[in-house]
Design an enzyme around this catalytic site. Structure first.
Site, PDB file in Angstrom:
ATOM      1  N   ASP A  44      86.747 -33.494  59.274  1.00 12.68           N
ATOM      2  CA  ASP A  44      85.418 -34.000  59.607  1.00 12.68           C
ATOM      3  C   ASP A  44      84.596 -34.279  58.345  1.00 12.68           C
ATOM      4  O   ASP A  44      84.791 -33.639  57.314  1.00 12.68           O
ATOM      5  CB  ASP A  44      84.690 -32.980  60.503  1.00 12.68           C
ATOM      6  CG  ASP A  44      83.499 -33.594  61.216  1.00 12.68           C
ATOM      7  OD1 ASP A  44      83.487 -34.831  61.417  1.00 12.68           O
ATOM      8  OD2 ASP A  44      82.570 -32.844  61.573  1.00 12.68           O
ATOM      9  N   ARG A  72      82.514 -43.778  70.461  1.00  8.33           N
ATOM     10  CA  ARG A  72      81.849 -44.316  69.260  1.00  8.33           C
ATOM     11  C   ARG A  72      81.726 -45.832  69.383  1.00  8.33           C
ATOM     12  O   ARG A  72      82.397 -46.456  70.215  1.00  8.33           O
ATOM     13  CB  ARG A  72      82.664 -43.951  68.016  1.00  8.33           C
ATOM     14  CG  ARG A  72      82.605 -42.461  67.743  1.00  8.33           C
ATOM     15  CD  ARG A  72      83.164 -42.119  66.387  1.00  8.33           C
ATOM     16  NE  ARG A  72      83.014 -40.684  66.153  1.00  8.33           N
ATOM     17  CZ  ARG A  72      83.127 -40.102  64.988  1.00  8.33           C
ATOM     18  NH1 ARG A  72      83.403 -40.819  63.918  1.00  8.33           N
ATOM     19  NH2 ARG A  72      82.962 -38.801  64.859  1.00  8.33           N
ATOM     20  N   ASN A 109      85.920 -39.380  70.812  1.00  7.03           N
ATOM     21  CA  ASN A 109      85.673 -40.421  69.803  1.00  7.03           C
ATOM     22  C   ASN A 109      85.765 -41.841  70.376  1.00  7.03           C
ATOM     23  O   ASN A 109      85.281 -42.799  69.767  1.00  7.03           O
ATOM     24  CB  ASN A 109      86.629 -40.282  68.607  1.00  7.03           C
ATOM     25  CG  ASN A 109      86.355 -39.086  67.723  1.00  7.03           C
ATOM     26  OD1 ASN A 109      87.254 -38.546  67.077  1.00  7.03           O
ATOM     27  ND2 ASN A 109      85.097 -38.633  67.674  1.00  7.03           N
ATOM     28  N   ARG A 117      79.571 -38.966  56.883  1.00  3.78           N
ATOM     29  CA  ARG A 117      78.516 -38.478  55.984  1.00  3.78           C
ATOM     30  C   ARG A 117      78.872 -38.723  54.521  1.00  3.78           C
ATOM     31  O   ARG A 117      78.020 -39.043  53.702  1.00  3.78           O
ATOM     32  CB  ARG A 117      78.270 -36.975  56.241  1.00  3.78           C
ATOM     33  CG  ARG A 117      77.329 -36.755  57.411  1.00  3.78           C
ATOM     34  CD  ARG A 117      77.415 -35.347  57.913  1.00  3.78           C
ATOM     35  NE  ARG A 117      78.663 -35.126  58.638  1.00  3.78           N
ATOM     36  CZ  ARG A 117      79.179 -33.930  58.875  1.00  3.78           C
ATOM     37  NH1 ARG A 117      78.573 -32.851  58.423  1.00  3.78           N
ATOM     38  NH2 ARG A 117      80.299 -33.817  59.562  1.00  3.78           N
ATOM     39  N   TRP A 118      80.146 -38.610  54.200  1.00  5.34           N
ATOM     40  CA  TRP A 118      80.577 -38.897  52.825  1.00  5.34           C
ATOM     41  C   TRP A 118      80.218 -40.342  52.473  1.00  5.34           C
ATOM     42  O   TRP A 118      79.673 -40.618  51.405  1.00  5.34           O
ATOM     43  CB  TRP A 118      82.094 -38.681  52.704  1.00  5.34           C
ATOM     44  CG  TRP A 118      82.623 -38.873  51.305  1.00  5.34           C
ATOM     45  CD1 TRP A 118      82.793 -37.912  50.358  1.00  5.34           C
ATOM     46  CD2 TRP A 118      83.021 -40.122  50.706  1.00  5.34           C
ATOM     47  NE1 TRP A 118      83.279 -38.474  49.196  1.00  5.34           N
ATOM     48  CE2 TRP A 118      83.427 -39.833  49.381  1.00  5.34           C
ATOM     49  CE3 TRP A 118      83.070 -41.442  51.147  1.00  5.34           C
ATOM     50  CZ2 TRP A 118      83.890 -40.816  48.504  1.00  5.34           C
ATOM     51  CZ3 TRP A 118      83.523 -42.421  50.273  1.00  5.34           C
ATOM     52  CH2 TRP A 118      83.920 -42.100  48.967  1.00  5.34           C
ATOM     53  N   ARG A 178      82.206 -25.672  64.871  1.00  2.00           N
ATOM     54  CA  ARG A 178      82.638 -25.804  66.255  1.00  2.00           C
ATOM     55  C   ARG A 178      84.066 -26.331  66.313  1.00  2.00           C
ATOM     56  O   ARG A 178      84.611 -26.802  65.321  1.00  2.00           O
ATOM     57  CB  ARG A 178      81.684 -26.694  67.059  1.00  2.00           C
ATOM     58  CG  ARG A 178      81.428 -28.051  66.440  1.00  2.00           C
ATOM     59  CD  ARG A 178      80.498 -28.898  67.328  1.00  2.00           C
ATOM     60  NE  ARG A 178      80.126 -30.128  66.656  1.00  2.00           N
ATOM     61  CZ  ARG A 178      78.955 -30.360  66.060  1.00  2.00           C
ATOM     62  NH1 ARG A 178      78.016 -29.446  66.075  1.00  2.00           N
ATOM     63  NH2 ARG A 178      78.716 -31.513  65.462  1.00  2.00           N
TER      64      ARG A 178
HETATM   65  C1  IPE Z   1      86.064 -33.928  65.607  1.00  4.13           C
HETATM   66  O1  IPE Z   1      85.030 -34.480  64.854  1.00  4.13           O
HETATM   67  C2  IPE Z   1      87.138 -34.940  65.851  1.00  4.13           C
HETATM   68  C3  IPE Z   1      87.912 -35.353  64.690  1.00  4.13           C
HETATM   69  C4  IPE Z   1      87.783 -34.901  63.468  1.00  4.13           C
HETATM   70  C5  IPE Z   1      88.933 -36.320  64.951  1.00  4.13           C
HETATM   71  P1  IPE Z   1      83.743 -35.128  65.533  1.00  4.13           P
HETATM   72  O2  IPE Z   1      82.865 -35.570  64.423  1.00  4.13           O
HETATM   73  O3  IPE Z   1      84.148 -36.126  66.529  1.00  4.13           O
HETATM   74  O4  IPE Z   1      83.113 -33.876  66.309  1.00  4.13           O
HETATM   75  P2  IPE Z   1      81.613 -33.565  66.681  1.00  4.13           P
HETATM   76  O5  IPE Z   1      81.055 -34.788  67.344  1.00  4.13           O
HETATM   77  O6  IPE Z   1      80.902 -33.260  65.404  1.00  4.13           O
HETATM   78  O7  IPE Z   1      81.684 -32.369  67.571  1.00  4.13           O
HETATM   79  C1  IPE Z   2      85.818 -37.409  61.091  1.00  3.64           C
HETATM   80  O1  IPE Z   2      84.729 -37.883  60.404  1.00  3.64           O
HETATM   81  C2  IPE Z   2      86.773 -38.517  61.470  1.00  3.64           C
HETATM   82  C3  IPE Z   2      86.775 -38.829  62.909  1.00  3.64           C
HETATM   83  C4  IPE Z   2      86.097 -38.203  63.819  1.00  3.64           C
HETATM   84  C5  IPE Z   2      87.614 -39.924  63.321  1.00  3.64           C
HETATM   85  P1  IPE Z   2      83.403 -38.337  61.140  1.00  3.64           P
HETATM   86  O2  IPE Z   2      83.496 -39.800  61.413  1.00  3.64           O
HETATM   87  O3  IPE Z   2      83.144 -37.509  62.350  1.00  3.64           O
HETATM   88  O4  IPE Z   2      82.333 -38.056  60.029  1.00  3.64           O
HETATM   89  P2  IPE Z   2      80.878 -37.456  60.210  1.00  3.64           P
HETATM   90  O5  IPE Z   2      81.020 -36.168  60.971  1.00  3.64           O
HETATM   91  O6  IPE Z   2      80.082 -38.457  60.975  1.00  3.64           O
HETATM   92  O7  IPE Z   2      80.391 -37.256  58.819  1.00  3.64           O
HETATM   93 MG    MG Z   3      82.113 -35.789  62.649  1.00  4.75          MG
END
Ligand code: IPE
Ligand code: IPE
Ligand code: MG
Length: 247
Positions: free
Chosen positions: A21, A72, A69, A25-26, A195
Site C-alpha cells: 500500500d 476505483r 479496488n 500517496r508516493w 488494517r
Molecule cells: C489494499 O489497499 C489493497 C491492495 C494493496 C491491493 P487499499 O488502499 O485498497 O486499502 P484501503 O482502501 O486503504 O483499506
Molecule cells: C496500493 O496503493 C496499490 C493498490 C491498491 C492497487 P494505493 O493505490 O492504495 O495507494 P494509496 O493508499 O492511495 O497511497
Molecule cells: Mg491504499
C-alpha cells in the site's frame, strides 16, 4: 544481487504475505499522477521477489488488486490492469529462470479476458518451477473467498460427498484459493494504515503482523530483512503456554 553471508544464512519464514500500500500517496508526494506510483511500485515487486527467493521463502503472497479496488476510477483500474499485463509479459521469463512458480488467487473470472490470458500463460510458463511460489492476489477479497469455499462445500454436502458434521478447519482450508499453501508466518502492510482490508481473513489467524509507514515504492530489501530478523525473535505461542523451566 550480492548478498552477504549473514543474509544468506537468515532462517526465513515459509510464507510472507504483503499488502503493498501507498503507491498513490508516493506519487502525490513526488508531484506525479497516481499511476506513476503504481509503476514505481512494480519495481519494488521485482526487488522483493528476488530477495525472498534468495533467502529461501517458500511462498510470497502479494496483494495486487482487491475486490474493492474495482470501485476505483475506471482510468486507474485500466492502468493497473495494463501494468499487470506488462509485469506478466516482462517478468515471466525471469521468474522461470529463477525457478519461481507463479500462482494467482482471487475472482479471476472478473478480469478482462486479455489480462486473464496473460496471467494463465505466465502461470503455465512457470508451472515447472520448484523454487518459491509467487502468489498474486488479484481481484481478491477474503470474504469472497470464504463465500466461494462455503458454497463449494454446500454443493458437496448436497451431493452426499460428506455430511455437515465433517466440516472442519482442514476442509475449509482445502476449499480456499490458497489450498495447498502454508498459512502466512508474516503479514506486512506498508503505507502506514493499520488494517487488513479484506486480505487473507482465514489464513492470517496466527500470522505475525508488521505495519510499516514506508510507502510501497520506497520499501527496501533492508527493511524486509529487519522485519524477518524481528520475526525470528518473536515467540509464537499459538494459544499454548510455553514452558520456561522453574527457577
Ligand atoms: C489494499 O489497499 C489493497 C491492495 C494493496 C491491493 P487499499 O488502499 O485498497 O486499502 P484501503 O482502501 O486503504 O483499506
Ligand atoms: C496500493 O496503493 C496499490 C493498490 C491498491 C492497487 P494505493 O493505490 O492504495 O495507494 P494509496 O493508499 O492511495 O497511497
Ligand atoms: Mg491504499
Amino acid at each position: 544481487m550480492n548478498m552477504s553471508e549473514t543474509e544468506k544464512n537468515v532462517k526465513s519464514p515459509r510464507h510472507i504475505a504483503i499488502i503493498m500500500d501507498g503507491n498513490g500517496r508516493w506519487a502525490e508526494q513526488h508531484g506525479h499522477l497516481r499511476v506513476k506510483g503504481h509503476e514505481v511500485g512494480a519495481e519494488t515487486v521485482d526487488r522483493m521477489v528476488s530477495v525472498c527467493a534468495e533467502i529461501g521463502v517458500e511462498v510470497l503472497t502479494l496483494y495486487a488488486f482487491s475486490s474493492e479496488n474495482w470501485q476505483r476510477p475506471a482510468l486507474e483500474v485500466a492502468a493497473l490492469m495494463r501494468l499487470l499485463r506488462h509485469y506478466l509479459r516482462r517478468e515471466s521469463k525471469r521468474l522461470k529462470k529463477e525457478n519461481i512458480r507463479l500462482r494467482a488467487i482471487g475472482r479471476l473470472e472478473r478480469l478482462d479476458p486479455a489480462v486473464r490470458k496473460d496471467l494463465e500463460k505466465a502461470c503455465a510458463q512457470t508451472a515447472s518451477g520448484t523454487g518459491m511460489i509467487l502468489n498474486l492476489a488479484i481481484s481478491y477479497g477474503g470474504r469472497d473467498e470464504l463465500c466461494d469455499a462455503t458454497a463449494a462445500i454446500c454443493r458437496e454436502v448436497q451431493s452426499g460427498k460428506y455430511s455437515c458434521d465433517e466440516i472442519d478447519d482442514k476442509l475449509m482450508t482445502a476449499h480456499l484459493d490458497t489450498a495447498g499453501l502454508p498459512d502466512p508466518d508474516i503479514m506486512i502492510r506498508t503505507g502506514g494504515e493499520y488494517r487488513i482490508s479484506n486480505f487473507l481473513l482465514w489464513q492470517l489467524a496466527y500470522a505475525e503482523l508488521y505495519f510499516s509507514d514506508t510507502l510501497w515504492p520506497d520499501f527496501s530489501k533492508e527493511e524486509l530483512l529487519r522485519i524477518i530478523n524481528d520475526f525470528q525473535q518473536r515467540e509464537r505461542r499459538f494459544g499454548r503456554v510455553v514452558e520456561r523451566g522453574r527457577p
